[in-house]
Design a protein around this motif. Structure first.
Motif, mmCIF file in Angstrom:
data_model
loop_
_atom_site.group_PDB
_atom_site.id
_atom_site.type_symbol
_atom_site.label_atom_id
_atom_site.label_comp_id
_atom_site.label_asym_id
_atom_site.label_seq_id
_atom_site.Cartn_x
_atom_site.Cartn_y
_atom_site.Cartn_z
ATOM 1 N N SER A 106 0.823 -1.208 0.000
ATOM 2 C CA SER A 106 0.000 0.000 0.000
ATOM 3 C C SER A 106 0.857 1.257 0.000
ATOM 4 C CB SER A 106 -0.964 0.002 1.194
ATOM 5 O OG SER A 106 -0.269 -0.082 2.417
ATOM 6 N N SER A 107 1.968 1.259 0.729
ATOM 7 C CA SER A 107 2.851 2.427 0.727
ATOM 8 C C SER A 107 3.523 2.610 -0.626
ATOM 9 C CB SER A 107 3.917 2.278 1.819
ATOM 10 O OG SER A 107 3.328 2.320 3.096
ATOM 11 N N GLN A 108 3.888 1.504 -1.273
ATOM 12 C CA GLN A 108 4.471 1.607 -2.612
ATOM 13 C C GLN A 108 3.466 2.164 -3.607
ATOM 14 O OE1 GLN A 108 5.691 -2.596 -2.563
ATOM 15 N NE2 GLN A 108 7.751 -1.944 -3.146
ATOM 16 N N VAL A 109 2.217 1.692 -3.519
ATOM 17 C CA VAL A 109 1.176 2.218 -4.399
ATOM 18 C C VAL A 109 0.977 3.704 -4.140
ATOM 19 C CG1 VAL A 109 -1.290 2.143 -4.964
ATOM 20 C CG2 VAL A 109 -0.007 0.021 -4.717
ATOM 21 N N GLY A 110 0.910 4.097 -2.861
ATOM 22 C CA GLY A 110 0.739 5.507 -2.527
ATOM 23 C C GLY A 110 1.881 6.356 -3.053
ATOM 24 N N PHE A 111 3.107 5.875 -2.932
ATOM 25 C CA PHE A 111 4.273 6.606 -3.424
ATOM 26 C C PHE A 111 4.199 6.766 -4.937
ATOM 27 C CE2 PHE A 111 8.788 7.117 -4.518
ATOM 28 C CZ PHE A 111 9.208 8.014 -3.541
ATOM 29 N N ALA A 112 3.840 5.678 -5.639
ATOM 30 C CA ALA A 112 3.742 5.735 -7.097
ATOM 31 C C ALA A 112 2.588 6.629 -7.547
ATOM 32 C CB ALA A 112 3.571 4.325 -7.662
ATOM 33 N N VAL A 113 1.474 6.616 -6.810
ATOM 34 C CA VAL A 113 0.371 7.522 -7.118
ATOM 35 C C VAL A 113 0.823 8.971 -6.957
ATOM 36 C CG1 VAL A 113 -1.873 8.358 -6.305
ATOM 37 C CG2 VAL A 113 -1.497 5.915 -6.608
ATOM 38 N N GLY A 114 1.538 9.244 -5.859
ATOM 39 C CA GLY A 114 2.055 10.596 -5.644
ATOM 40 C C GLY A 114 2.981 11.028 -6.765
ATOM 41 N N TYR A 115 3.825 10.117 -7.268
ATOM 42 C CA TYR A 115 4.713 10.447 -8.383
ATOM 43 C C TYR A 115 3.907 10.709 -9.649
ATOM 44 C CZ TYR A 115 8.402 10.167 -11.853
ATOM 45 O OH TYR A 115 9.257 10.457 -12.881
ATOM 46 N N HIS A 116 2.918 9.891 -9.906
ATOM 47 C CA HIS A 116 2.079 10.062 -11.089
ATOM 48 C C HIS A 116 1.376 11.421 -11.072
ATOM 49 C CE1 HIS A 116 -0.481 8.835 -14.462
ATOM 50 N NE2 HIS A 116 -1.510 9.309 -13.778
ATOM 51 N N LEU A 117 0.991 11.873 -9.889
ATOM 52 C CA LEU A 117 0.232 13.118 -9.771
ATOM 53 C C LEU A 117 1.117 14.353 -9.653
ATOM 54 C CD1 LEU A 117 -2.478 11.904 -7.217
ATOM 55 C CD2 LEU A 117 -2.765 12.195 -9.689
ATOM 56 N N GLY A 118 2.285 14.212 -9.004
ATOM 57 C CA GLY A 118 3.072 15.404 -8.714
ATOM 58 C C GLY A 118 4.571 15.227 -8.814
ATOM 59 N N GLY A 119 5.051 14.215 -9.540
ATOM 60 C CA GLY A 119 6.489 14.026 -9.666
ATOM 61 C C GLY A 119 7.123 13.573 -8.365
ATOM 62 N N TRP A 120 8.427 13.812 -8.242
ATOM 63 C CA TRP A 120 9.150 13.333 -7.065
ATOM 64 C C TRP A 120 8.666 14.019 -5.792
ATOM 65 C CZ3 TRP A 120 11.412 8.945 -7.260
ATOM 66 C CH2 TRP A 120 11.994 8.496 -8.454
ATOM 67 N N ARG A 121 8.327 15.299 -5.874
ATOM 68 C CA ARG A 121 7.814 15.977 -4.680
ATOM 69 C C ARG A 121 6.457 15.413 -4.277
ATOM 70 N NH1 ARG A 121 8.102 22.253 -5.986
ATOM 71 N NH2 ARG A 121 7.371 21.443 -7.995
ATOM 72 N N GLY A 122 5.638 15.125 -5.260
ATOM 73 C CA GLY A 122 4.347 14.509 -4.944
ATOM 74 C C GLY A 122 4.507 13.141 -4.317
ATOM 75 N N ALA A 123 5.489 12.349 -4.803
ATOM 76 C CA ALA A 123 5.745 11.026 -4.227
ATOM 77 C C ALA A 123 6.194 11.136 -2.779
ATOM 78 C CB ALA A 123 6.799 10.296 -5.061
ATOM 79 N N ALA A 124 7.132 12.067 -2.511
ATOM 80 C CA ALA A 124 7.633 12.229 -1.148
ATOM 81 C C ALA A 124 6.527 12.696 -0.200
ATOM 82 C CB ALA A 124 8.791 13.229 -1.142
ATOM 83 N N LEU A 125 5.704 13.631 -0.655
ATOM 84 C CA LEU A 125 4.621 14.135 0.193
ATOM 85 C C LEU A 125 3.555 13.073 0.429
ATOM 86 C CD1 LEU A 125 4.243 17.735 -1.267
ATOM 87 C CD2 LEU A 125 5.145 17.116 0.981
ATOM 88 N N ALA A 126 3.288 12.255 -0.586
ATOM 89 C CA ALA A 126 2.306 11.180 -0.414
ATOM 90 C C ALA A 126 2.788 10.187 0.634
ATOM 91 C CB ALA A 126 2.068 10.475 -1.752
ATOM 92 N N TRP A 127 4.057 9.771 0.555
ATOM 93 C CA TRP A 127 4.593 8.834 1.540
ATOM 94 C C TRP A 127 4.613 9.446 2.929
ATOM 95 C CZ3 TRP A 127 8.983 9.245 4.649
ATOM 96 C CH2 TRP A 127 9.272 8.090 5.395
ATOM 97 N N LEU A 128 5.057 10.693 3.031
ATOM 98 C CA LEU A 128 5.137 11.341 4.340
ATOM 99 C C LEU A 128 3.756 11.474 4.972
ATOM 100 C CD1 LEU A 128 6.939 12.774 6.419
ATOM 101 C CD2 LEU A 128 6.508 14.913 5.176
ATOM 102 N N GLY A 129 2.775 11.929 4.185
ATOM 103 C CA GLY A 129 1.436 12.099 4.733
ATOM 104 C C GLY A 129 0.821 10.791 5.194
ATOM 105 N N PHE A 130 0.998 9.727 4.410
ATOM 106 C CA PHE A 130 0.381 8.444 4.750
ATOM 107 C C PHE A 130 1.076 7.769 5.930
ATOM 108 C CE2 PHE A 130 -0.448 3.846 3.644
ATOM 109 C CZ PHE A 130 -1.796 3.882 3.968
ATOM 110 N N THR A 131 2.374 8.023 6.094
ATOM 111 C CA THR A 131 3.156 7.332 7.113
ATOM 112 C C THR A 131 3.224 8.079 8.434
ATOM 113 O OG1 THR A 131 4.531 6.483 5.306
ATOM 114 C CG2 THR A 131 5.391 6.215 7.522
ATOM 115 N N LEU A 132 3.184 9.402 8.392
ATOM 116 C CA LEU A 132 3.452 10.216 9.573
ATOM 117 C C LEU A 132 2.542 9.916 10.763
ATOM 118 C CD1 LEU A 132 5.285 12.455 10.618
ATOM 119 C CD2 LEU A 132 3.634 14.127 9.743
ATOM 120 N N PRO A 133 1.222 9.807 10.602
ATOM 121 C CA PRO A 133 0.388 9.562 11.785
ATOM 122 C C PRO A 133 0.758 8.279 12.526
ATOM 123 C CG PRO A 133 -0.970 10.310 9.964
ATOM 124 C CD PRO A 133 0.395 10.054 9.395
#
Length: 406
Positions: free
Chosen positions: A66-93
């Motif tokens: 699920s984290s890999q999918v989220g990271f790849a979705v973030g990249y698809h939507l916003g490039g490397w910054r989108g991937a990093a933000l997607a992983w950080l947001g999903f993992t941080l809590p």
């Protein structure tokens, strides 16, 4: 109905993944259902075919699906910054909750054993449930079932980390030779991907870390634990639960962390939303040798996710060609059956004997299993109940109440 896709901003990517990090309970399969509802049905950020393609790729690879999918979705939507933000947001809590839990357990020494009793009871039930669910998914033929049972028997006898890796490699080879007729190619959808050169560089980094970190492990506990956690994250096939035996072999057997605290963290990881790999934050905050809970939690959290994220982005440019190779897909079928056996062996050899030490722990485990499987209680509620019962029935609580009444 309109099929128009909407391009989110980086702020929207982060805020929505952060919301999912707080609300996505239930493990990787449930997380993927949340992703589909949120990104495809509600926000139309990508198509169902695109999400299905990313899920197929991530299930094909080691790592937290699920984290890999989220990271790849973030990249698809916003490039490397989108991937990093997607992983950080999903993992941080989950990471914050697990770090605070580790600090809290260390601060309540008197009641910690009773609290851990309740958490271990949940661990017995949750791992048993995971084994059953994974067996139904990955051991659907006689050949896969036999492979699972053979791997389970081998892992009961050979429990070291090198032996585990060897067993998984052999299972992959057996799968590629035996299950290629069961491997079917999937259709492809247009996805944003790095260039082939960048993908190859990321794969080289993933492999270089796998071989260079052991050489640095003698320098300090920080390098040694980074090596152990990275290697465990690189070998997780079949879902986040499989990280349990791998991390145990890397961290508990060498003495970095007590088995009691390790299983307590695993039990807590079931109760929080977000990825199960947040267990690494609990471990990093609990290992005495690091003596820096917050920094240790951050380091081990990054290291356990890093190989899976490097692999998914490294292989994404080559995915269209790779998925057409029946032998490669068959190897993953064998690996998935093998990890069910690995998890079953860990449950039998390590978890059950350690958690079920008396009638109270056995009763708590049975109650947790019944509530999860038959009553369909959410895991968080079961954890709250079993830990409360464990603490209330403890000798420390009884002594405390006697002092108050004296």
């Amino acid at each position: 109905m309109s099929t128009r896709r909407f391009a989110p901003t980086l702020g929207q990517i982060f805020s929505h993944f952060l919301w999912l990090g707080f609300t996505a309970f239930g493990g990787p399969i449930a997380h993927l259902a949340y992703f589909r509802a949120s990104f495809v049905a509600q926000r139309r950020w990508l198509s169902d075919a695109q999400l299905t393609e990313l899920i197929a790729l991530c299930q094909f690879l080691p790592g937290p699906t699920s984290s890999q999918v989220g990271f790849a979705v973030g990249y698809h939507l916003g490039g490397w910054r989108g991937a990093a933000l997607a992983w950080l947001g999903f993992t941080l809590p989950a990471a914050l909750l697990m770090t605070l839990a580790a600090l809290g357990i260390m601060a309540i020494d008197g009641f910690a054993p009773s609290l851990l009793t309740g958490l271990l009871a949940v661990t017995v039930a949750v791992v048993a449930q995971a084994i059953w669910a994974m067996a139904k998914q990955h051991c659907t033929s006689t050949g896969r079932l036999i492979l699972m049972l053979v791997v389970a028997a081998a892992c009961c006898v050979l429990s070291s980390a090198p032996a585990t890796v060897t067993i998984l490699v052999i299972a992959g080879v057996i799968g590629s030779l035996s299950f290629h007729t069961q491997a079917h190619s999937a259709s492809t959808a247009m996805l944003r991907a790095p260039s082939h050169g960048v993908g190859l560089a990321l794969l080289c980094v993933a492999v270089a870390l796998l071989f260079s970190l052991p050489l640095l492990s003698a320098l300090s506990p920080w390098w040694a634990l980074s090596d152990s956690v990275y290697r465990a994250g690189a070998l997780v096939f079949g879902g986040g639960h499989v990280v349990l035996p791998l991390l145990q072999a890397e961290l508990v057997d060498p003495g970095w962390l007590s088995l009691e605290h390790f299983y307590a963290g695993y039990g807590l990881a079931q109760a929080v939303p977000g990825p199960l790999f947040s267990l690494a934050a609990f471990i990093g905050a609990s290992v005495p040798a690091l003596n820096a809970p917050l920094l240790g939690a951050a380091l081990l959290l990054v290291m356990v996710f890093l190989p899976g994220l490097l692999l998914v982005m490294g292989l994404l440019p080559f995915w269209r060609h790779w998925q057409r190779q029946p032998r490669a897909r068959a190897a993953v079928i064998g690996l998935n059956a093998a990890v069910v056996g690995l998890l079953a062996a860990t449950w039998l050899v390590s978890i059950v004997p350690y958690a079920l030490v008396d009638w109270r722990s056995a009763a708590l485990s049975l109650a947790a299993g019944l509530l999860l499987l038959w009553a369909k209680w959410p895991i968080g509620r079961v954890v709250l109940l079993t830990t409360s019962v464990g603490v209330l029935s403890s000798h420390a609580t009884i002594a405390f109440l006697q002092q108050l009444s004296a």
